[in-house]
Write a protein that holds these residues in place. Sequence first.
Motif, PDB file in Angstrom:
ATOM      1  N   ASP A 180       0.849  -1.194   0.000  1.00 54.48           N
ATOM      2  CA  ASP A 180       0.000   0.000   0.000  1.00 54.48           C
ATOM      3  C   ASP A 180       0.881   1.239   0.000  1.00 54.48           C
ATOM      4  O   ASP A 180       1.556   1.550   0.976  1.00 54.48           O
ATOM      5  CB  ASP A 180      -0.907  -0.010   1.235  1.00 54.48           C
ATOM      6  CG  ASP A 180      -1.928   1.119   1.199  1.00 54.48           C
ATOM      7  OD1 ASP A 180      -1.885   1.926   0.248  1.00 54.48           O
ATOM      8  OD2 ASP A 180      -2.771   1.184   2.112  1.00 54.48           O
ATOM      9  N   THR A 181       0.899   1.946  -1.125  1.00 55.26           N
ATOM     10  CA  THR A 181       1.769   3.115  -1.269  1.00 55.26           C
ATOM     11  C   THR A 181       0.972   4.410  -1.396  1.00 55.26           C
ATOM     12  O   THR A 181       1.494   5.402  -1.911  1.00 55.26           O
ATOM     13  CB  THR A 181       2.682   2.951  -2.499  1.00 55.26           C
ATOM     14  OG1 THR A 181       1.860   2.740  -3.667  1.00 55.26           O
ATOM     15  CG2 THR A 181       3.626   1.774  -2.324  1.00 55.26           C
ATOM     16  N   THR A 182      -0.277   4.413  -0.969  1.00 51.31           N
ATOM     17  CA  THR A 182      -1.067   5.638  -1.019  1.00 51.31           C
ATOM     18  C   THR A 182      -0.461   6.673  -0.068  1.00 51.31           C
ATOM     19  O   THR A 182       0.071   6.324   0.980  1.00 51.31           O
ATOM     20  CB  THR A 182      -2.526   5.366  -0.628  1.00 51.31           C
ATOM     21  OG1 THR A 182      -2.549   4.729   0.666  1.00 51.31           O
ATOM     22  CG2 THR A 182      -3.191   4.460  -1.634  1.00 51.31           C
ATOM     23  N   PRO A 183      -0.539   7.957  -0.408  1.00 52.02           N
ATOM     24  CA  PRO A 183       0.079   8.991   0.440  1.00 52.02           C
ATOM     25  C   PRO A 183      -0.546   9.034   1.835  1.00 52.02           C
ATOM     26  O   PRO A 183      -1.725   8.717   2.026  1.00 52.02           O
ATOM     27  CB  PRO A 183      -0.195  10.293  -0.331  1.00 52.02           C
ATOM     28  CG  PRO A 183      -0.450   9.862  -1.750  1.00 52.02           C
ATOM     29  CD  PRO A 183      -1.104   8.514  -1.650  1.00 52.02           C
ATOM     30  N   ILE A 184       0.249   9.448   2.792  1.00 52.41           N
ATOM     31  CA  ILE A 184      -0.230   9.617   4.168  1.00 52.41           C
ATOM     32  C   ILE A 184      -1.064  10.891   4.234  1.00 52.41           C
ATOM     33  O   ILE A 184      -0.619  11.948   3.767  1.00 52.41           O
ATOM     34  CB  ILE A 184       0.953   9.708   5.144  1.00 52.41           C
ATOM     35  CG1 ILE A 184       1.837   8.465   5.031  1.00 52.41           C
ATOM     36  CG2 ILE A 184       0.482   9.893   6.572  1.00 52.41           C
ATOM     37  CD1 ILE A 184       3.137   8.594   5.780  1.00 52.41           C
ATOM     38  N   PRO A 185      -2.273  10.848   4.795  1.00 52.58           N
ATOM     39  CA  PRO A 185      -3.075  12.080   4.902  1.00 52.58           C
ATOM     40  C   PRO A 185      -2.357  13.122   5.749  1.00 52.58           C
ATOM     41  O   PRO A 185      -1.758  12.813   6.776  1.00 52.58           O
ATOM     42  CB  PRO A 185      -4.374  11.599   5.575  1.00 52.58           C
ATOM     43  CG  PRO A 185      -4.416  10.126   5.352  1.00 52.58           C
ATOM     44  CD  PRO A 185      -2.988   9.673   5.309  1.00 52.58           C
ATOM     45  N   VAL A 197       6.245  14.179   7.031  1.00 49.41           N
ATOM     46  CA  VAL A 197       5.181  13.455   6.323  1.00 49.41           C
ATOM     47  C   VAL A 197       5.333  13.643   4.819  1.00 49.41           C
ATOM     48  O   VAL A 197       5.146  12.692   4.033  1.00 49.41           O
ATOM     49  CB  VAL A 197       3.804  13.931   6.815  1.00 49.41           C
ATOM     50  CG1 VAL A 197       2.696  13.249   6.031  1.00 49.41           C
ATOM     51  CG2 VAL A 197       3.640  13.641   8.303  1.00 49.41           C
ATOM     52  N   ALA A 198       5.677  14.861   4.392  1.00 49.71           N
ATOM     53  CA  ALA A 198       5.866  15.111   2.960  1.00 49.71           C
ATOM     54  C   ALA A 198       7.015  14.263   2.404  1.00 49.71           C
ATOM     55  O   ALA A 198       6.922  13.705   1.298  1.00 49.71           O
ATOM     56  CB  ALA A 198       6.142  16.601   2.725  1.00 49.71           C
ATOM     57  N   ALA A 199       8.103  14.147   3.171  1.00 53.03           N
ATOM     58  CA  ALA A 199       9.233  13.321   2.725  1.00 53.03           C
ATOM     59  C   ALA A 199       8.834  11.852   2.641  1.00 53.03           C
ATOM     60  O   ALA A 199       9.237  11.137   1.711  1.00 53.03           O
ATOM     61  CB  ALA A 199      10.413  13.503   3.682  1.00 53.03           C
ATOM     62  N   MET A 200       8.028  11.384   3.621  1.00 59.91           N
ATOM     63  CA  MET A 200       7.569   9.992   3.590  1.00 59.91           C
ATOM     64  C   MET A 200       6.653   9.750   2.392  1.00 59.91           C
ATOM     65  O   MET A 200       6.727   8.702   1.734  1.00 59.91           O
ATOM     66  CB  MET A 200       6.856   9.655   4.898  1.00 59.91           C
ATOM     67  CG  MET A 200       7.760   9.670   6.116  1.00 59.91           C
ATOM     68  SD  MET A 200       6.881   9.415   7.666  1.00 59.91           S
ATOM     69  CE  MET A 200       6.355   7.705   7.476  1.00 59.91           C
ATOM     70  N   ASN A 201       5.791  10.716   2.086  1.00 58.34           N
ATOM     71  CA  ASN A 201       4.917  10.578   0.908  1.00 58.34           C
ATOM     72  C   ASN A 201       5.728  10.551  -0.379  1.00 58.34           C
ATOM     73  O   ASN A 201       5.409   9.809  -1.312  1.00 58.34           O
ATOM     74  CB  ASN A 201       3.902  11.722   0.873  1.00 58.34           C
ATOM     75  CG  ASN A 201       2.773  11.529   1.867  1.00 58.34           C
ATOM     76  OD1 ASN A 201       2.471  10.403   2.262  1.00 58.34           O
ATOM     77  ND2 ASN A 201       2.148  12.613   2.273  1.00 58.34           N
ATOM     78  N   HIS A 202       6.789  11.368  -0.423  1.00 56.28           N
ATOM     79  CA  HIS A 202       7.665  11.344  -1.601  1.00 56.28           C
ATOM     80  C   HIS A 202       8.344   9.981  -1.728  1.00 56.28           C
ATOM     81  O   HIS A 202       8.462   9.429  -2.839  1.00 56.28           O
ATOM     82  CB  HIS A 202       8.712  12.448  -1.476  1.00 56.28           C
ATOM     83  CG  HIS A 202       9.673  12.498  -2.633  1.00 56.28           C
ATOM     84  ND1 HIS A 202       9.290  12.754  -3.927  1.00 56.28           N
ATOM     85  CD2 HIS A 202      11.030  12.300  -2.677  1.00 56.28           C
ATOM     86  CE1 HIS A 202      10.346  12.723  -4.726  1.00 56.28           C
ATOM     87  NE2 HIS A 202      11.412  12.440  -3.990  1.00 56.28           N
ATOM     88  N   LEU A 203       8.771   9.412  -0.597  1.00 55.35           N
ATOM     89  CA  LEU A 203       9.392   8.088  -0.615  1.00 55.35           C
ATOM     90  C   LEU A 203       8.395   7.027  -1.052  1.00 55.35           C
ATOM     91  O   LEU A 203       8.733   6.116  -1.835  1.00 55.35           O
ATOM     92  CB  LEU A 203       9.940   7.761   0.776  1.00 55.35           C
ATOM     93  CG  LEU A 203      10.636   6.404   0.945  1.00 55.35           C
ATOM     94  CD1 LEU A 203      11.859   6.313   0.042  1.00 55.35           C
ATOM     95  CD2 LEU A 203      11.038   6.185   2.397  1.00 55.35           C
ATOM     96  N   LEU A 204       7.142   7.139  -0.568  1.00 58.18           N
ATOM     97  CA  LEU A 204       6.113   6.182  -0.982  1.00 58.18           C
ATOM     98  C   LEU A 204       5.841   6.291  -2.477  1.00 58.18           C
ATOM     99  O   LEU A 204       5.589   5.276  -3.150  1.00 58.18           O
ATOM    100  CB  LEU A 204       4.824   6.438  -0.195  1.00 58.18           C
ATOM    101  CG  LEU A 204       4.841   6.033   1.279  1.00 58.18           C
ATOM    102  CD1 LEU A 204       3.572   6.502   1.978  1.00 58.18           C
ATOM    103  CD2 LEU A 204       4.974   4.509   1.418  1.00 58.18           C
TER     104      LEU A 204
END
Length: 443
Positions: A180-185, A197-204
């Motif tokens: 599951d690679t959907t972005p974190i809200p 969180v933005a960096a984690m979403n970019h990694l996802l």
Amino acid sequence: MSLRWSSLIAIAAVLLVVGIGAALASYFAVRREAHRFLDKQLQQVAVYALDARSLRPAIKSTRNREDDLLVQVWDSADAPMRSTNPAIAIPRSSGTGFSNETVARHDWRVYTLVEGERTVQIAQQIEARTELAEHAALGAVLPIIILIPVAWLFLGLVIYLVMKPLGRIAATLSARSAVDTTPIPVAGVPSEVLPLVAAMNHLLSRLQQTLERQRRFISDAAHEMRTPLAALTLQIGNLRPLSRGAALHARLDDLEAGARRATHLTNQMLQLARLEAGTGGQEHTPQDLGVLAQACVAELEPIAEARGLRLSMQRRSAVPLVGDARELRTLLTNLIENALHYTPSGGEITIETLEEGRHGIRITDSGPGLDPDLLERVFERFFRAAPQHVEGTGLGLAIARSIADGHDIALTLANRADRSGLVAELLVSARLNGEVANAPAGS
């Protein structure tokens, strides 16, 4: 230690130090002000007594004798002394001001007011003054001492509320599947945490692109590898009617066996790649692992008989779980086939459901067993502990471990107590078992 507890302990320690400092400062400040107030009181009483013609008990305390003020008046150097307590005679001072005297085994704070020939001395026991000052100081400090633990409670609540968005993020991530690679809200996330969180979403997002490339590679590889292998097998079959001589037939048999092994290896590699990429079975429904094991035993029983092995199943209880039936059957089949490969003719393989509070399947064989150092290594890809003459790709147990991990099933391999074979156990977690305890089993 968690960030929440680290922050709470650090801020609580700072609050404690500041609170103690404030309490000590308040204590000494109030104590000092109380002494100043009592000195001012002595001065005011002296002014009043200077003009008074008589010393009546009105200026005496009715509570504690030691709290009473001692008033002494001299009209002239030779005039008789008037006093509220003639039993205590504090020497007459020559000038106006404060002094400390020790009389009648007590220390006194004395204020002397000289006006012409008249002298007034107002005295108070220092012990009584100190007691009054300390009571006032403790009264000022006590609220601070009480408020420190109350502040800790409110501090813990505030930190909990501040950290709650991080807890939601952690819970969201832990509940996700591996693919599951959907972005974190980002709704409700504090601005300080937003860059993380933005960096984690970019990694996802990058991970999603990698998985997508892997999925396309698997799909292309399946097409490119299976087609020539299938064509090779078909051509071998077409050559058989045209072949002459036993030697040629033997060559064709070897070629056909090699093509079959290559096809089996290719299928296993693709299956393992799909499992690791998360593109395997997605139809998770209530299942009974015992029912699936019984079906696998029925399919493999002819192979066991052909090899002179006894294959039996003892299904004592249900083993409910939620999972993909096809993958679970592959898991059981690989484990049973592994036992069939390494058990010599005349041996026995037993499959049974577990009881006594544990839910799962146990597969026991009567093979040669394994060196204890190799019991975990056999789950590595392409690792084979068997002799070279025993067929195998070294992927069966790796696939089994991958499927077990994907279904939250604990797969373990151990030697029998008498070192006369191996014991493979599949333990279903209590959480998965409880989710489908009352659900109908699938197959």
